[in-house]
Structures are given as structure tokens and as C-alpha cells.
Write an enzyme that holds these catalytic residues in place. Structure first.
Site, short mmCIF file in Angstrom:
data_model
loop_
_atom_site.label_atom_id
_atom_site.label_comp_id
_atom_site.label_asym_id
_atom_site.label_seq_id
_atom_site.Cartn_x
_atom_site.Cartn_y
_atom_site.Cartn_z
N LEU A 1 -2.69 -3.19 1.52
CA LEU A 1 -1.92 -3.60 2.69
C LEU A 1 -0.62 -4.24 2.24
O LEU A 1 -0.63 -5.30 1.60
CB LEU A 1 -2.73 -4.59 3.53
CG LEU A 1 -4.07 -4.08 4.05
CD1 LEU A 1 -4.95 -5.24 4.51
CD2 LEU A 1 -3.85 -3.10 5.19
N ASP B 1 -9.62 2.56 12.54
CA ASP B 1 -10.25 1.87 13.69
C ASP B 1 -11.54 1.14 13.36
O ASP B 1 -12.28 0.77 14.28
CB ASP B 1 -10.50 2.84 14.85
CG ASP B 1 -9.27 3.62 15.24
OD1 ASP B 1 -8.17 3.04 15.18
OD2 ASP B 1 -9.40 4.81 15.59
N HIS C 1 -7.11 8.96 6.03
CA HIS C 1 -6.87 8.27 7.29
C HIS C 1 -6.82 9.33 8.39
O HIS C 1 -6.03 10.27 8.30
CB HIS C 1 -5.54 7.50 7.21
CG HIS C 1 -5.27 6.64 8.40
ND1 HIS C 1 -4.28 5.69 8.41
CD2 HIS C 1 -5.86 6.57 9.62
CE1 HIS C 1 -4.26 5.08 9.58
NE2 HIS C 1 -5.21 5.60 10.33
N GLN D 1 -1.94 0.64 -6.48
CA GLN D 1 -1.42 1.79 -5.73
C GLN D 1 0.03 2.05 -6.09
O GLN D 1 0.87 1.15 -6.08
CB GLN D 1 -1.54 1.58 -4.22
CG GLN D 1 -1.20 2.85 -3.44
CD GLN D 1 -1.33 2.69 -1.94
OE1 GLN D 1 -0.54 1.99 -1.32
NE2 GLN D 1 -2.34 3.33 -1.35
N CYS E 1 1.66 6.85 3.43
CA CYS E 1 2.58 5.90 4.04
C CYS E 1 3.50 6.62 5.02
O CYS E 1 4.19 7.58 4.65
CB CYS E 1 3.41 5.19 2.97
SG CYS E 1 4.52 3.94 3.66
#
Length: 687
Positions: free
Chosen positions: A326, A526, A483, A379, A412
């Protein structure tokens, strides 16, 4: 009573307030799309709508926006400028730590400890949760100081390690100082021709304090609490001067010494690796070199020392919880907090390959790892094959066993990353993606490469089901994360878990057909409750779910997942989590003035997400949903930026007069100058 609008949490009627208050909207798309200043670029972010329209095509030409229009779209914090707060009088760091300064008179910093202490702000009291749980919001420093008089001072760094490296600069200095013994008279000092060693440890004349250490705690905690993956300033200097590999203490191995690839791919020569390491931009020659390294034509001086794909470290992630990388908010203190709640796998914030190669101190700080992080990854983001492979070589050389995997960001969505060909732009360029993964895999030796990607770039044009079966066997990826949204979609719709299952089935089918090693696959999107998490795992056959926004809003979600329950966490338990975050922030950023305010900034960032949590005790239906917003209700206060700063003051002392905080999401910003009296709100902490 009228039905609440869509996206409103279903709160029990007895908790609803009759007074209608305007809801504060929190646009995750805007907050993620307008990234502010990208580290080291000086370029401001743009809104997603400036690049794509709702149908996925090019956006129409736009006229220059008026000031009113700009204010209307100012929901995200685009500036993110936090000035560094320092003491009014400086002090040499070595002298502050009780050491002698090796530079002597050549040092340009102040060596007068007494003058520094005379101008230094008062010490801060770091309380226990029970000391502050009943305080009004204005903060601990606005109440009677006698609250702490009966308790000894506490320095989080000293408590954890037995020594505070900030010494006299520490804002909790009273925890590790004591009255200095009287200076001996000249007659009591034995004659010595060299008393430099004694002078080094002797308190400064006239200084009535000396620093103390806890030798037993130092011995016990040096190995268990010291942060790993620290890179020396000398190494960063060599990286900035483009001289990696020329010094014995800079471990940037050539690809020949840490060659890693799928079977059949050639190793790279030291000369080739040096060429790549010194390049920060892809040229025609660099592309040709990578083609040669990954297509089977080995250079004449190649060394056959590569680690093949089947010999790489295997990632056993089934059933484990994974905290997503994050940006900004996924720092080491937050990861450490999530680990304390049960996170098994953590990954550092996204780092730019070119910034690693340029020796950026800020970028290399992202790879720091706390010993409590059992499985830790770094990352990388980039599109230039030469620079990404070189950055992977640098990481392999400098971190060694300090990293368990390196993740390539292919998800991203923000414009500043996408327009450079990085992030989710790689989804439309599988050839370049393959070169990146192969080159990284070779450079990292036995350390596996993982890939985080989205469903696709545009809505209705998903590509992940074609890419994912190739990433392992052809490119050499050791783990995958998907994702379930497109780049264009952002957060406007729920993640497509049916599509995630389609991609998982495609990967497993190829593994079965070709008898390939099984790579872990995590889904994402979610995850906000234990029930929702395990339902997604069962429905999509993933090994787990990467948790991102859910962890920001309720870091204790990992406890819920592991215990298969919804935790009706109390306000006191939540406040204890805030106290722990403040403590972890101080031990990471430091206990001097600059470190305290860095800890304050990131604590406020965390609170700007955590306040969105709706207590499950007042909800009419469970589980809670991540996109639901609470109406005005009892048992929950609407807090803003000013309140988050006040909460930080409970543990970090008063905010400096010139310090301000504006969260990522639209909210009333806090500025200490020109604001109304802090005592205007006296209600107890109920959030």
C-alpha cells in the site's frame, strides 16, 4: 423514515439520529487517481477522467478549469507536502548519542549540549491506553500533567532495545538519562599520556545529565527487534555515481552469479550485467542485450551457475493471510501493526526501479523489514527492462536473505505510472512483461518473483486469463495475485470474483497438463469480513485473498479471518491499536522532533481510513460491506483531520504550530494556526 440512499450502511433504527447531516463522501477513485507528487519526479498526479472517458476511449478535449471547478474536484490531497519539523537549535547526532564526534572542529553541527537542552521543547509523556481512554479529544497535553507524575517516563525505543540512539535529542529523554556524577578534581585523575578513550565517555563539563543503557535488554533484543535490510550511505553514494560492483562492500552481483530463469534460458555475463546496471533508460542496444539474454544466445563468457525455475524457493502460501503493498500507508509501522493482528505475508510499498538505481534514500527505506514480518516481499515498478533487471540485481545483492520474494507491479492504475508503460500498462504488452519477469527471475537467484496484476486495462476487455497461464511456466513467476477489477474500473464496482475463478482454472489446467510446479494464486478486491473472505476463497479456488482497503479501515481484519468470526471490537481495543501504531512509528521513524512528527503524519493517515469503520454492534445486517458509509448515528462520531491530530497528541504530544495535515480523502484539514480553540469539543472518545 425515508429509505437511505444506496451505499449507506444499514444501521439499527434505535441508533439513527433524527438530525440530518450531510454525509462526507470518500472517493477512493479520486484518492488513488490523484497521487500528488510521485517520489523524486516533482510532477503532480492527474485524475483518471482526464485520460479515459466512461466508454474506455480517449477523453474529449477539455478547457482550462476555473478555480471553482478545481475546488469542486479537490477531494483528494494532491499536494501531500509535509514540511520537516526540526528543533530550533541543532545538535550533532554523534554528540547527542553520547559519542565523540570524529570530525571535531571540522563538523559544522552544534556540539553544545547545554545550549541545545536549554532551547529544546519539553519532554513528551507516552501514556498507557488506560491513561487516556477517558480523556476529551483535545489530547493528553491539554489535561493536568499530574496524570503522569506518578508514572516513570517511557521512551518506546529504549523500552524495546535497551538503548535510544537519539540520546539527548529524544523527546522522551527522561526515560534514559540520570544525574551525572560530579566531575573528579584534577588530583583524583590518574596521569595518562592518552586519555582520549576516557574523555569520550566522560560527560560534558557542566552537564548534569548522562545517558544510560540497559545492557541486559540490549543483549536480549539486538537480534529480535533490530530492523533488517538497512542500506549504508556508502552504498547509496555508489549507486548515485553509477559505480555498482566496483567496491567489495557493495553487493550488486552480475547476473552470472545469481542467474535465475526458466529452463532453457541462458545465463548472463558479468559484462552484460554491468552494462545493464549502468543504464537507467532503455536504448536499442539494451533491448537487444535483454533479447539475447532471454532468447537462448548466451554470450561467450557466460558462466553456467544459474538457478532453474524448478530449483527456485517455493512459496507455500496456502491458508495464509496477505497484507497488500500500500503506497504511503503501507509503511513498516502499519505492517507491524497488521502482523500483530495476524497478517502472515507482508510486502513493502511500491518502489520505482529507476529510483532504486539512483540511490534514493527514500526508495531504499521502503525495503526495511521488522523481524516480526515472517514472510516479506519488496514490490518493484518499471517498464524499462534494463533498469528493472538492474534494480532486481541490486536488491538481490544488498538484501540477500532479507527478502522472501520480489513482486512486479502490473496493476497500478494511476496515470503517472500507467503513462510510462509501468503498472497496469504491462497488461497490454505481454512481450515486455515476459522479458521483465525473466530478467528479474535470473537476477534474484533463488528468490522467487511474484506478479500482481488486474483483470485488464479497459472494461469488457479482460486479458488476465490469457496472461496468467504463461507467467509461471514461460516467464518464471513463482506466485500470482489478481485484483478482480480493470484499470479503468478502479473502485466503482465490486470485484469480479467469477472472473478470478476463470483465471485460476486456466492456470491450474496448464499446470496439470504440463506437470508444472503449483504456484500460489491470491485474489483481491472488497475483502472486509471473515465471512466474505472465506466465501471468496471457496468460490474462486484461490489460495487466499490479498487484503488492502479492508486492512486500512480495520487492521484487526486478520484476526477475524483467522478466527472465522466478526470481531465487535471495543473503543478501548481500537485505542490500544492506535497507541501501538504510535509506538511502532516512534521506534521506526525516531523519537527526536523530526521522527515524532513523521510518526504523527502517518498515524493521521491511518486514522483517516480507520474512522470509516462502522461498529458492527449498531449494524442491522452482517457482514459489513466495504463501500457502505455510515449515516449519522449514536455510538459513532464523525471525525475529521483536526480530530485525528488531536488523537495523535494523546501519544505524541502537541503538534507544532506550523504543522498541518490534509488526508488523502476529502475532509476538513487541520491547521493549528487560525483554528478555533481546541477545547471546543469535550465529548469522550467514542469512535
Amino acid at each position: 423514515m425515508d429509505a437511505p440512499p444506496p451505499g449507506t450502511a444499514h444501521v439499527k433504527p434505535e441508533f439513527l439520529l433524527p438530525i440530518s447531516t450531510a454525509a462526507v463522501l470518500h472517493d477512493d477513485d479520486a484518492a488513488e487517481g490523484a497521487t500528488g507528487l510521485l517520489r523524486g519526479t516533482g510532477v503532480r498526479g492527474e485524475r483518471e477522467e482526464d485520460a479515459l472517458d466512461r466508454d474506455g476511449g480517449a477523453a474529449p478535449a477539455r478547457t482550462k478549469r476555473t478555480k471553482a471547478q478545481k475546488r469542486a474536484q479537490s477531494g483528494a490531497n494532491k499536494g501531500w507536502r509535509f514540511g520537516k519539523v526540526v528543533d530550533g537549535v541543532d545538535l550533532c547526532f554523534h554528540v547527542a548519542a553520547g559519542e565523540g564526534c570524529n570530525l571535531g572542529e571540522q563538523c559544522r553541527n552544534n556540539h553544545d549540549v547545554r545550549a541545545y537542552l536549554a532551547a529544546k521543547p519539553l519532554d513528551i509523556a507516552f501514556p498507557r491506553t488506560e491513561d487516556v481512554q477517558h480523556l476529551p479529544l483535545p489530547g493528553a497535553m491539554d489535561v493536568d500533567i499530574d496524570l503522569y507524575a506518578a508514572r516513570p517516563p517511557v521512551c518506546p525505543v529504549f523500552e524495546e532495545t535497551g538503548e535510544c540512539r537519539f540520546g539527548f535529542q529524544c523527546r522522551f529523554m527522561g526515560a534514559h538519562t540520570r544525574p551525572a556524577p560530579p566531575a573528579p578534581s584534577p588530583a583524583d585523575v590518574p596521569f595518562s599520556t592518552d586519555d582520549s578513550a576516557a574523555d569520550k565517555d566522560r560527560p560534558e563539563p557542566g552537564l548534569h545529565l548522562e545517558l544510560v543503557k540497559d545492557a541486559d535488554k540490549l543483549a536480549r533484543t539486538m537480534l529480535t527487534n533490530a530492523e533488517a535490510n538497512r542500506v549504508s550511505p556508502h552504498t547509496l553514494k555508489l549507486l548515485r555515481t553509477k559505480k555498482p560492483g566496483q567496491e567489495d562492500d557493495v553487493a550488486m552481483p552480475a547476473a552470472a552469479t545469481s542467474a535465475t530463469e526458466p529452463e532453457g534460458l541462458p545465463p548472463a555475463s558479468p559484462a552484460a550485467a554491468e552494462t545493464i546496471s549502468e543504464s537507467t533508460a532503455v536504448t536499442t542496444d539494451a533491448d537487444a542485450l535483454i533479447d539475447q539474454r532471454t532468447a537462448g544466445a548466451a554470450p561467450p563468457d557466460a558462466v553456467d551457475g544459474r538457478v532453474r525455475f524448478r530449483e527456485k524457493n517455493r512459496l507455500d502460501w496456502a491458508g495464509k493471510t496477505y497484507l497488500a503493498p500500500l503506497t504511503t500507508v503501507g509503511n513498516l509501522p502499519f505492517r507491524r501493526l497488521c502482523v500483530s493482528y495476524g497478517a502472515d505475508i507482508t510486502c513493502g510499498e511500491m518502489g520505482l526501479a529507476t529510483s532504486f538505481l539512483s540511490g534514493s534514500k527514500e526508495e531504499w527505506s521502503l525495503v526495511r523489514r521488522h523481524p516480526s514480518e515472517r514472510t516479506f516481499g519488496v514490490q518493484l515498478a518499471g517498464s524499462k527492462v534494463a533498469s528493472v533487471v538492474a534494480a532486481a540485481e541490486a536488491l538481490a545483492g544488498e538484501l540477500g536473505d532479507g527478502v522472501d520474494f520480489v513482486d512486479l507491479n502490473c496493476g497500478c492504475p494511476i496515470d503517472l505510472v500507467f503513462k510510462t508503460g509501468s503498472g497496469s500498462a504491462l497488461l497490454d504488452n505481454p512481450n515486455r512483461l515476459g522479458k521483465l519477469v525473466r530478467g528479474m527471475s535470473r537476477a534474484l537467484g533463488a528468490v522467487p518473483v511474484t506478479v500482481k496484476l488486474r483483470a485488464g486495462v479497459k472494461d469488457g476487455r479482460n486479458t488476465a486469463h490469457k496472461l496468467m497461464p504463461r507467467l509461471g511456466p514461460e516467464f518464471g513467476a513463482g506466485g500470482l495475485t489478481l485484483h478482480g477489477r480493470s484499470r479503468q474500473q478502479r473502485y466503482t464496482k465490486l470485484a469480479d470474483w467469477a472472473y478470478i475463478k476463470e483465471c485460476v482454472d486456466a492456470v491450474r489446467a496448464r499446470e496439470a497438463d504440463e506437470d508444472l510446479p503449483r504456484v500460489p494464486i491470491f485474489g483481491g478486491g472488497d475483502a472486509f469480513s471473515a465471512a466474505g473472505y472465506w466465501d471468496c476463497v471457496a468460490a474462486s479456488a484461490v489460495d487466499g485473498v490479498m487484503v488492502a482497503r479492508g486492512a486500512l479501515i480495520k487492521p484487526w481484519i486478520f484476526t477475524e479471518i483467522k478466527e472465522h468470526r466478526e470481531w465487535d471490537i471495543s473503543a478501548r481495543e481500537r485505542l490500544e491499536g492506535v497507541r501501538r501504531y504510535a509506538e511502532y512509528g516512534l521506534t521506526h521513524f525516531g523519537t527526536d522532533t523530526a521522527g515524532v512528527n513523521s510518526a504523527r503524519r502517518y498515524l493521521c493517515e491511518a486514522l483517516s481510513f480507520q474512522y470509516r469503520y462502522v461498529p458492527i454492534g449498531i449494524l442491522e445486517t452482517l457482514p459489513a460491506r466495504i463501500n457502505d458509509r455510515a449515516p449519522a448515528s449514536r455510538g459513532r462520531d464523525e471525525l475529521g483531520g483536526r480530530d485525528w491530530v488531536r488523537i495523535s497528541e494523546m501519544f505524541l504530544g502537541p503538534a507544532p504550530a506550523a504543522w498541518s495535515f490534509t488526508p488523502k480523502h476529502r475532509s476538513n484539514a487541520y491547521e493549528s494556526q487560525g483554528q478555533e480553540d481546541r477545547g471546543e469539543r469535550g465529548q469522550s472518545l467514542r469512535w
